[in-house]
Design a protein around this motif. Structure first.
Motif, short mmCIF file in Angstrom:
data_model
loop_
_atom_site.label_atom_id
_atom_site.label_comp_id
_atom_site.label_asym_id
_atom_site.label_seq_id
_atom_site.Cartn_x
_atom_site.Cartn_y
_atom_site.Cartn_z
N ALA A 129 66.73 -72.98 48.16
CA ALA A 129 68.00 -72.24 48.07
C ALA A 129 69.15 -73.23 48.22
O ALA A 129 69.27 -73.93 49.23
N ASN A 130 69.97 -73.29 47.18
CA ASN A 130 71.20 -74.10 47.25
C ASN A 130 72.31 -73.29 47.92
O ASN A 130 72.33 -72.06 47.84
N PHE A 131 73.20 -73.98 48.61
CA PHE A 131 74.40 -73.31 49.11
C PHE A 131 75.58 -74.27 49.00
O PHE A 131 75.40 -75.49 48.94
N GLY A 132 76.79 -73.71 48.98
CA GLY A 132 77.98 -74.52 48.74
C GLY A 132 78.64 -75.01 50.00
O GLY A 132 78.84 -76.21 50.17
N GLY A 133 78.97 -74.09 50.92
CA GLY A 133 79.81 -74.51 52.02
C GLY A 133 79.44 -74.00 53.39
O GLY A 133 79.72 -74.66 54.38
N ASN A 134 78.82 -72.85 53.47
CA ASN A 134 78.64 -72.20 54.77
C ASN A 134 77.34 -72.66 55.44
O ASN A 134 76.31 -71.99 55.36
N ALA A 135 77.42 -73.83 56.08
CA ALA A 135 76.21 -74.43 56.67
C ALA A 135 75.60 -73.58 57.80
O ALA A 135 74.38 -73.42 57.84
N PRO A 136 76.40 -73.00 58.71
CA PRO A 136 75.77 -72.18 59.76
C PRO A 136 74.99 -71.00 59.19
O PRO A 136 73.88 -70.69 59.63
N ASN A 137 75.57 -70.37 58.14
CA ASN A 137 74.86 -69.26 57.52
C ASN A 137 73.56 -69.75 56.88
O ASN A 137 72.51 -69.11 57.00
N ALA A 138 73.64 -70.89 56.19
CA ALA A 138 72.45 -71.42 55.50
C ALA A 138 71.37 -71.77 56.50
O ALA A 138 70.18 -71.51 56.27
N GLU A 139 71.76 -72.34 57.61
CA GLU A 139 70.79 -72.72 58.64
C GLU A 139 70.13 -71.47 59.23
O GLU A 139 68.91 -71.45 59.45
N ALA A 140 70.93 -70.44 59.44
CA ALA A 140 70.36 -69.18 59.95
C ALA A 140 69.39 -68.58 58.93
O ALA A 140 68.31 -68.09 59.29
N PHE A 141 69.77 -68.65 57.65
CA PHE A 141 68.90 -68.15 56.58
C PHE A 141 67.57 -68.91 56.58
O PHE A 141 66.50 -68.31 56.50
N ARG A 142 67.65 -70.23 56.70
CA ARG A 142 66.44 -71.05 56.72
C ARG A 142 65.57 -70.68 57.93
O ARG A 142 64.35 -70.56 57.83
N GLY A 143 66.23 -70.48 59.07
CA GLY A 143 65.49 -70.13 60.28
C GLY A 143 64.73 -68.82 60.15
O GLY A 143 63.58 -68.70 60.57
#
Ligand code: CAA
Length: 240
Positions: free
Chosen positions: A31-45
């Motif tokens: 999954a690519n993401f543009g800017g929202n790193a905290p959200n992406a990290e939560a998604f990965r978790g």
């Protein structure tokens, strides 16, 4: 080995639903993401789906990002161009930046990603590309000359690339979601959104999962005869 799927903008909204559905269907998903790193990290978790940050409107960054995905996970055989942004404003008030940001993130991004993965797909004689367009690319939308142009452009891009990929086992299809219950749609002014929902025959916003279901259908090995199509999923709001 499970096929590798890349979903741009894949950690939020419709993209997150697509990434999760593809993983559930047995694909190896990035999954690519543009800017929202905290959200992406939560998604990965929560999902266990690896996430990769780059700006899809930037061709150099996209080439580097895809190289990283392919080195860590494997050659991309399925590409879902889902990343998108809005900068809603009537044309008479629109700044050039609002135009170019939206064209870049929604349409040039499709060139950037597809251009990088297309050589490998051609060599392997297999590929699945699904481009997420929009009802507003089909019907137009007040305040969205930029977004409607980009989303309509995606439909033309899809048809042209479908012709080019046909003899190489590469299918290219577009999906036009209607109004789906995501942060992007919830950002529409409340009174405008109420009017939109009143015009949806099904009587509600769509769900991300209802778009993801069609992506899983289109990327299947068995879907090799479906190419160049535009699939409308909008609760009956606009009939093409
Ligand atoms: N149709 C006709 N006229 C409209 C209109 C519409 N849909 N919306 C506003 N107007 C009119 C207003 O009534 C107003 O008229 P008056 O001057 O006579 O009062 C005039 O246009 C100007 O309106 P505003 O002053 O409100 O204009 P604004 O500069 O504030 O911008 C807007 C308005 C940004 C377009 C705002 O209305 C808006 O955000 N609308 C929602 C746009 C929308 O639907 N975006 C879709 C987001 S969801 C998405 O993009 C996902 C997807 O793929 C489906």
């Amino acid at each position: 080995m499970a096929r590798v799927a890349l979903v741009t903008g894949g950690t939020r909204g419709i993209g997150a639903s697509i990434a999760i559905a593809l993983a559930d269907a047995g694909y190896q998903v990035a999954a690519n993401f543009g800017g929202n790193a905290p959200n992406a990290e939560a998604f990965r978790g929560v999902t266990g789906i690896p996430v990769f940050q780059w700006d899809v409107s930037d061709g150099v960054a996209t080439a580097a990002g895809i190289a990283k995905v392919e080195a860590e996970i494997g050659p991309i055989e399925i590409l879902v161009n889902n990343a998108g942004i809005t900068r809603d404003v009537p044309l008479h008030k629109m700044a050039e930046q609002q135009w170019s940001d939206v064209i870049g993130a929604n349409l040039t991004s499709c060139y950037n990603t597809s251009r990088v993965v297309i050589d490998g797909m051609r060599e392997r004689n297999f590929g699945r590309i699904v481009n997420i367009s929009s009802i507003n690319g089909q019907a137009g939308q007040f305040g969205q000359t930029n977004y409607s142009a980009a989303k309509a452009g995606i439909i033309g891009f899809t048809k042209a690339l479908a012709l080019e990929g046909a003899r190489k086992g590469i299918t290219v299809n577009a999906i036009c979601p209607g109004h789906i219950d995501t942060a992007m749609v919830q950002a529409v002014p409340k009174d405008v959104l109420a009017q939109i929902i009143a015009r949806i025959p099904v009587g509600r916003l769509g769900k991300g999962e209802e778009i993801a279901r069609a992506v899983v259908f289109l990327v299947a090995d068995e879907a090799g005869f479906i190419t160049g199509s535009t699939l409308t999923i909008n609760g009956g709001q606009y009939l093409t």
